[in-house]
Design a protein around this motif. Sequence first.
Motif, PDB file in Angstrom:
ATOM      1  N   GLY A  52      15.854   6.773   3.869  1.00  0.00           N
ATOM      2  CA  GLY A  52      16.345   8.143   3.878  1.00  0.00           C
ATOM      3  C   GLY A  52      15.673   9.081   2.898  1.00  0.00           C
ATOM      4  O   GLY A  52      16.089  10.228   2.744  1.00  0.00           O
ATOM      5  N   PHE A  53      14.602   8.624   2.239  1.00  0.00           N
ATOM      6  CA  PHE A  53      13.892   9.468   1.285  1.00  0.00           C
ATOM      7  C   PHE A  53      12.513   9.783   1.860  1.00  0.00           C
ATOM      8  O   PHE A  53      11.607   8.953   1.808  1.00  0.00           O
ATOM      9  N   GLU A  54      12.361  10.952   2.426  1.00  0.00           N
ATOM     10  CA  GLU A  54      11.106  11.342   3.062  1.00  0.00           C
ATOM     11  C   GLU A  54      10.070  11.721   2.004  1.00  0.00           C
ATOM     12  O   GLU A  54      10.316  12.586   1.169  1.00  0.00           O
ATOM     13  N   ILE A  55       8.917  11.040   2.073  1.00  0.00           N
ATOM     14  CA  ILE A  55       7.812  11.334   1.162  1.00  0.00           C
ATOM     15  C   ILE A  55       6.520  10.862   1.824  1.00  0.00           C
ATOM     16  O   ILE A  55       6.522   9.872   2.557  1.00  0.00           O
ATOM     17  N   SER A  56       5.446  11.566   1.579  1.00  0.00           N
ATOM     18  CA  SER A  56       4.153  11.184   2.164  1.00  0.00           C
ATOM     19  C   SER A  56       3.518  10.071   1.330  1.00  0.00           C
ATOM     20  O   SER A  56       3.866   9.862   0.161  1.00  0.00           O
ATOM     21  N   TYR A  57       2.564   9.383   1.946  1.00  0.00           N
ATOM     22  CA  TYR A  57       1.855   8.352   1.189  1.00  0.00           C
ATOM     23  C   TYR A  57       1.077   8.978   0.037  1.00  0.00           C
ATOM     24  O   TYR A  57       0.917   8.378  -1.018  1.00  0.00           O
ATOM     25  N   GLN A  58       0.613  10.213   0.227  1.00  0.00           N
ATOM     26  CA  GLN A  58      -0.119  10.896  -0.841  1.00  0.00           C
ATOM     27  C   GLN A  58       0.813  11.176  -2.024  1.00  0.00           C
ATOM     28  O   GLN A  58       0.405  11.088  -3.183  1.00  0.00           O
ATOM     29  N   GLY A  59       2.082  11.504  -1.735  1.00  0.00           N
ATOM     30  CA  GLY A  59       3.068  11.705  -2.804  1.00  0.00           C
ATOM     31  C   GLY A  59       3.278  10.424  -3.600  1.00  0.00           C
ATOM     32  O   GLY A  59       3.392  10.450  -4.830  1.00  0.00           O
ATOM     33  N   ILE A  60       3.317   9.290  -2.897  1.00  0.00           N
ATOM     34  CA  ILE A  60       3.450   7.979  -3.555  1.00  0.00           C
ATOM     35  C   ILE A  60       2.216   7.725  -4.419  1.00  0.00           C
ATOM     36  O   ILE A  60       2.321   7.340  -5.588  1.00  0.00           O
ATOM     37  N   LYS A  61       1.035   7.960  -3.856  1.00  0.00           N
ATOM     38  CA  LYS A  61      -0.213   7.730  -4.594  1.00  0.00           C
ATOM     39  C   LYS A  61      -0.271   8.583  -5.854  1.00  0.00           C
ATOM     40  O   LYS A  61      -0.608   8.086  -6.941  1.00  0.00           O
ATOM     41  N   ASN A  62       0.066   9.852  -5.722  1.00  0.00           N
ATOM     42  CA  ASN A  62       0.040  10.744  -6.890  1.00  0.00           C
ATOM     43  C   ASN A  62       0.994  10.260  -7.971  1.00  0.00           C
ATOM     44  O   ASN A  62       0.656  10.271  -9.162  1.00  0.00           O
ATOM     45  N   TYR A  63       2.184   9.829  -7.563  1.00  0.00           N
ATOM     46  CA  TYR A  63       3.178   9.344  -8.524  1.00  0.00           C
ATOM     47  C   TYR A  63       2.665   8.083  -9.244  1.00  0.00           C
ATOM     48  O   TYR A  63       2.714   7.999 -10.465  1.00  0.00           O
ATOM     49  N   ILE A  64       2.174   7.113  -8.477  1.00  0.00           N
ATOM     50  CA  ILE A  64       1.690   5.850  -9.061  1.00  0.00           C
ATOM     51  C   ILE A  64       0.488   6.112  -9.964  1.00  0.00           C
ATOM     52  O   ILE A  64       0.406   5.566 -11.073  1.00  0.00           O
ATOM     53  N   ASP A  65      -0.452   6.959  -9.529  1.00  0.00           N
ATOM     54  CA  ASP A  65      -1.632   7.278 -10.341  1.00  0.00           C
ATOM     55  C   ASP A  65      -1.238   7.933 -11.661  1.00  0.00           C
ATOM     56  O   ASP A  65      -1.750   7.575 -12.725  1.00  0.00           O
ATOM     57  N   GLY A 115       0.833  -1.204   0.000  1.00  0.00           N
ATOM     58  CA  GLY A 115       0.000   0.000   0.000  1.00  0.00           C
ATOM     59  C   GLY A 115       0.862   1.246   0.000  1.00  0.00           C
ATOM     60  O   GLY A 115       2.078   1.199   0.247  1.00  0.00           O
ATOM     61  N   TYR A 116       0.229   2.375  -0.259  1.00  0.00           N
ATOM     62  CA  TYR A 116       0.953   3.651  -0.345  1.00  0.00           C
ATOM     63  C   TYR A 116       1.660   4.002   0.963  1.00  0.00           C
ATOM     64  O   TYR A 116       2.790   4.480   0.953  1.00  0.00           O
ATOM     65  N   ARG A 117       1.013   3.765   2.078  1.00  0.00           N
ATOM     66  CA  ARG A 117       1.620   4.096   3.379  1.00  0.00           C
ATOM     67  C   ARG A 117       2.873   3.255   3.622  1.00  0.00           C
ATOM     68  O   ARG A 117       3.885   3.757   4.107  1.00  0.00           O
ATOM     69  N   GLU A 118       2.797   1.975   3.329  1.00  0.00           N
ATOM     70  CA  GLU A 118       3.949   1.095   3.533  1.00  0.00           C
ATOM     71  C   GLU A 118       5.091   1.475   2.599  1.00  0.00           C
ATOM     72  O   GLU A 118       6.258   1.456   2.996  1.00  0.00           O
ATOM     73  N   ILE A 119       4.771   1.828   1.364  1.00  0.00           N
ATOM     74  CA  ILE A 119       5.815   2.259   0.414  1.00  0.00           C
ATOM     75  C   ILE A 119       6.485   3.525   0.939  1.00  0.00           C
ATOM     76  O   ILE A 119       7.722   3.624   0.956  1.00  0.00           O
ATOM     77  N   ALA A 120       5.676   4.487   1.396  1.00  0.00           N
ATOM     78  CA  ALA A 120       6.230   5.737   1.940  1.00  0.00           C
ATOM     79  C   ALA A 120       7.121   5.442   3.144  1.00  0.00           C
ATOM     80  O   ALA A 120       8.207   6.023   3.283  1.00  0.00           O
ATOM     81  N   LYS A 121       6.694   4.505   3.985  1.00  0.00           N
ATOM     82  CA  LYS A 121       7.484   4.150   5.167  1.00  0.00           C
ATOM     83  C   LYS A 121       8.819   3.527   4.748  1.00  0.00           C
ATOM     84  O   LYS A 121       9.872   3.873   5.286  1.00  0.00           O
ATOM     85  N   GLN A 122       8.777   2.610   3.783  1.00  0.00           N
ATOM     86  CA  GLN A 122      10.011   1.956   3.350  1.00  0.00           C
ATOM     87  C   GLN A 122      10.979   2.954   2.713  1.00  0.00           C
ATOM     88  O   GLN A 122      12.184   2.884   2.938  1.00  0.00           O
TER      89      GLN A 122
END
Length: 173
Positions: free
Chosen positions: A35-48, A23-30
Amino acid sequence: MEKLAQHPEYAKLARELKNQGFGYREIAKQLSDKGFEISYQGIKNYIDALGGVEARLINEDDQLATQAKEEILNTMDQLRKVNEETWQLISDLKVKTEDPKSGLYASSLIINALDKISKQIELSNKIAGRIHGNQTVNISYLDYSMNIQKNLKIVAKDMERRGIIKVLREDLL
């Protein structure tokens, strides 16, 4: 999206994790753990946005679009054939579930076949775009698990009668 797109190594990792069903939250956490700080919403926007780009590229190339459609139809046709054969196997095995000796094995084969069918349904729905990511298809096997339980008791008592095993607690059968 731009933040992730500017870092190809993290963008690639994000795509790989998403393809593995994270999921987006787990990807953001990993990514944050690396060392790459990003929100789950940033991950979602990128994947979408990425999904939209891939679809546009395929649709812009007629040959590629035709090839993609043929591949999807071929896969669906294969799934349909396997599904028909699996249901025929289940139908053939149902007759054997009434006999305690072969019923235990037949019931377990039916449960395995139903599991394969649920995976086929899930795959075909993912291909068709009806389910995404970690969504799954669930099938109830209660009837067949009850049959296994019933036949297991009969087989265990028969094996004890023949001296093959000793049942220490019948209440657990």
